[in-house]
Design a protein around this motif. Sequence first.
Motif, PDB file in Angstrom:
ATOM      1  N   UNK A   1       0.731  -1.224  -0.015  1.00 42.11           N
ATOM      2  CA  UNK A   1       0.157  -0.001   0.093  1.00 42.11           C
ATOM      3  C   UNK A   1       1.010   1.225   0.047  1.00 42.11           C
ATOM      4  N   UNK A   2       0.481   2.267  -0.983  1.00 41.20           N
ATOM      5  CA  UNK A   2       0.925   3.652  -0.789  1.00 41.20           C
ATOM      6  C   UNK A   2      -0.205   4.419  -0.068  1.00 41.20           C
ATOM      7  N   UNK A   3       0.182   5.294   0.801  1.00 45.79           N
ATOM      8  CA  UNK A   3      -0.941   6.036   1.529  1.00 45.79           C
ATOM      9  C   UNK A   3      -0.662   7.465   1.435  1.00 45.79           C
ATOM     10  N   UNK A   4      -1.747   8.027   1.401  1.00 42.12           N
ATOM     11  CA  UNK A   4      -1.814   9.535   1.121  1.00 42.12           C
ATOM     12  C   UNK A   4      -2.612  10.380   2.205  1.00 42.12           C
ATOM     13  N   UNK A   5      -1.846  11.070   3.023  1.00 39.90           N
ATOM     14  CA  UNK A   5      -2.694  11.766   4.054  1.00 39.90           C
ATOM     15  C   UNK A   5      -2.694  13.300   3.810  1.00 39.90           C
ATOM     16  N   UNK A   6      -3.917  14.047   3.902  1.00 39.59           N
ATOM     17  CA  UNK A   6      -3.933  15.184   3.545  1.00 39.59           C
ATOM     18  C   UNK A   6      -4.766  15.829   5.021  1.00 39.59           C
ATOM     19  N   UNK A   7      -4.006  16.823   5.708  1.00 45.36           N
ATOM     20  CA  UNK A   7      -4.259  17.242   7.128  1.00 45.36           C
ATOM     21  C   UNK A   7      -4.676  18.767   6.725  1.00 45.36           C
ATOM     22  N   UNK A   8      -6.163  18.881   7.232  1.00 43.16           N
ATOM     23  CA  UNK A   8      -6.577  20.173   7.049  1.00 43.16           C
ATOM     24  C   UNK A   8      -6.353  20.815   8.551  1.00 43.16           C
ATOM     25  N   UNK A   9      -5.246  21.636   8.430  1.00 43.38           N
ATOM     26  CA  UNK A   9      -4.805  22.103   9.566  1.00 43.38           C
ATOM     27  C   UNK A   9      -5.799  23.206  10.326  1.00 43.38           C
ATOM     28  N   UNK A  10      -6.909  23.764   9.792  1.00 44.63           N
ATOM     29  CA  UNK A  10      -7.770  24.665  10.532  1.00 44.63           C
ATOM     30  C   UNK A  10      -8.929  23.748  10.923  1.00 44.63           C
ATOM     31  N   UNK A  11      -9.260  22.761  10.371  1.00 43.58           N
ATOM     32  CA  UNK A  11     -10.587  21.922  11.196  1.00 43.58           C
ATOM     33  C   UNK A  11      -9.770  20.564  11.656  1.00 43.58           C
ATOM     34  N   UNK A  12      -8.563  20.613  11.696  1.00 40.30           N
ATOM     35  CA  UNK A  12      -7.972  19.497  12.229  1.00 40.30           C
ATOM     36  C   UNK A  12      -8.515  18.148  12.048  1.00 40.30           C
ATOM     37  N   UNK A  13      -8.714  17.885  10.739  1.00 39.91           N
ATOM     38  CA  UNK A  13      -9.132  16.592  10.298  1.00 39.91           C
ATOM     39  C   UNK A  13      -8.097  15.849   9.238  1.00 39.91           C
ATOM     40  N   UNK A  14      -8.320  14.683   8.920  1.00 43.37           N
ATOM     41  CA  UNK A  14      -7.578  14.094   7.962  1.00 43.37           C
ATOM     42  C   UNK A  14      -8.255  13.496   6.858  1.00 43.37           C
TER      43      UNK A  14
END
Length: 853
Positions: free
Chosen positions: A124-137
């Motif tokens: 698996x290749x993982x891709x994580x995008x972190x929304x710094x303002x709403x603190x969600x992934x």
Amino acid sequence: MITPMMSQYLQIKDKYKDCIVFFRLGDFYEMFFEDAKIASKELELVLTKRECGLEEKAPMCGIPHVSSPTYINKLINKGFKVAICEQIEESNASKGIVNRDVVKIITPGTYFNENSNDNFFNVFLGSVFYDIYNEVFGVTFGDITTGEVYSTSLDDASLLIDELMKFSPKELIVNEDFNFDKLLSPFQNEFLITTKDIAFFTNAKLPKNVDKEKNLYEHQINSIGGFYNYIYETQRMSLSNIKQVEFYNINDFLLIDKNTKKNLELITNTYDNSKKSSLFWVLNNTNTSMGSRLLKRWIEKPLLKIGKIIRRQNCVEELIEKYNLHANLKNLLSEITDIDRLISKISLMTINPKELLSLKKCLKLLPEIKRILIQFNASLFKDIYNHFDVLDDIYDLIEDSISDDAGIAIKDGSIIKENYNIEIDELKNIKFNSKECLLNIENKEKETTGIRSLKIGYNRIFGYYIEVSKSNYDLVPENRYIRKQTLANSERYITEELKDLEEKIISAEEKLNDLEYKVFLDIRDKVEKNVVRMKEVSRHIATIDCLFSLAVVAIKNKYVKPKITEDGVIDIHEARHPVVEKLLNKFNYVPNDVYLNNFEEQLHIITGPNMAGKSTFMRQVALIVIMTQIGSFVPAKKAQISICDKIFTRIGASDDLSTGRSTFMVEMKEVAHIMDNFTQNSLIILDEVGRGTSTYDGLSIAYAIIEYLTSISKVRPKTLFATHYHELTRIEEIIPNVKNYSVSAKKIGDNLIFSRKVSKGAVDDSYGIEVAKLAGINQYIIDVAKNVMKTLEKQIDCKDIIEYQNSQEEIIVEEIDETQEFIKKIKSIDILNITPMDALTKLNELVENSKNL
């Protein structure tokens, strides 16, 4: 001045600073400068130097092109990326240095070693995008070697850790706002982390089903975008086998956090991290790689919806009942190769003729598998049957076109069958009839010259030639034979007739090889257009294989079908640990009953000596719940299982050296996580909580946790609590939903005999000294320990602790009532209609009352 070739290399290397560039020169991949130093060390290559036009020679090392897979595999396993730089034009097409460019980037998350034994696991290749303002992934995991892509949205960092544990990616790409150093420290040696800017995630071409999905959050879309952008960046093409994303919600599955997955040894054991002695090891009787990978996902993500679980159960039950079909089904499934990875090669345009023949062999079995499916009545089997595409058109295409003797080479001819392409047949006729023509010339020359030993041969330098032995030189006709080569015992000649035939043969062979190559590519493209259909069939086969595996395991191990409810009751008769009973002689395994609910049997305090089986008993309860919720039968005589939404475990002791946390701190962190996240439908396994600190501290903490779980929290999860603090058994007298159970042992003289039987009631001795003796501690230490124990032994009455705690709670309640009354008086004052004198009187009264609070 720097040489043109080195200038070209440096320009390419500048674009791929984070990769080791394999620079193609002839039959070798060369590495230069810092890349050469790294590669020579990691691959144990000789480091040399090469003139490059600079004052100092460039450090250099190289590997043969044909051996590159072995070296690439070593670098990838060490966490490096490799950029493959090839010639992109023919040498004779360029007047100067030939054009070169990177055609592919190989990374840990996009590479599969075909020679490994890991077919049962994903890459698996993982891709994580972190929304710094709403603190969600936004989280996406994909495996380009099998075509699976999964995506979800998470609102908590701990949930991200849990998903990383489940998918175990080889590589993770994250956006630059994501501060991963602390969060991902437990995984620092497990996968490669690559940081990309925001635009990399937001500016990407997405699959069609992503655009159609209306309920996706922007951060989830961005994580999907980052995944696809990275695939295109590394593979240099869009892959047809990953154009579908499967969206999932973690709330649709039984939540198993990272500690629970490890403690219960679901996929690997804690001893050497291998599959043996894990739940996966027990349940995996699959016949295909696709089935094995799917079974792993089922174990890591058990279902929550009763209807879906029962659909699987019914299939397993029918497979058991129709055992006469097992042999045929097993034989068919065992002939199925890894279709997913063949599909991946089709998408990557790397499949060879021999692999297409492997695919054909699988497709040939599909009609027979479908004929077996029609004999089952379970609804899931009927759904699979109704959507089971036998892909006969693809089978016919490969059957009609690819030669049964085709190998792995795609440019050396001998790929295409006769009667598939007229032009190929004509060229083959010239090629193969030429052998007869050569034989005719040879026979004719023997008759004409009288040289019976004369023979026609071939080499790449001279082409076809006539060879005459030394003893027959005088018979050679000088007017027709042209000498080409003199050997020690013979001479080689050519004739005009032989050269004319050679030209026809060589021309036919070249044209034939070129044409067969083009036709093969056309066949491959036609197959590639059906990737989605093939993936769907592969998914059905994997599901059938998983259900077959669960049925086989149930038969072999005498499992029973559990009844599934939502009434909060777990009632198991003669439960067994699925792994331990396999490791032991099953006739020696002692089964045990367990009954848990959310009321009078909510929390069991389990006491007994070390090695008596407390941990095994508790783990088996959790494993049976998990097995039930994946649709499996379970190791018991009878079982009724209420759906659990989360399983938590706190087992074992270990320091977290990477963050400097002690054993006790790690334990308390894990307990805190459990206390903050359980629900009414959770199952909690706590083993020896509080042992990482002093006896009094540990006992106090253990008591407080039990009280919180059974009364204070108002949410009462089913809990198994093993402890050596036998003083805690007094809690049963005070809290009605706490019950004592124990694993008994008998002292016969100085020896300790374990019964392995769990029964109601508590023990008043942990038998620690007896266990130490069993472990081999010498008699002197044992004797001293007994004397010390007699001196220190003081009864700690937990009942007194509970009564004190209750009295404190009564005081707190009284204080709360008085405070509420005081506030009520203040609120009742009508400040707009009170006289000055009344106001002073009221104020004095409030001051006096406040002194008593």
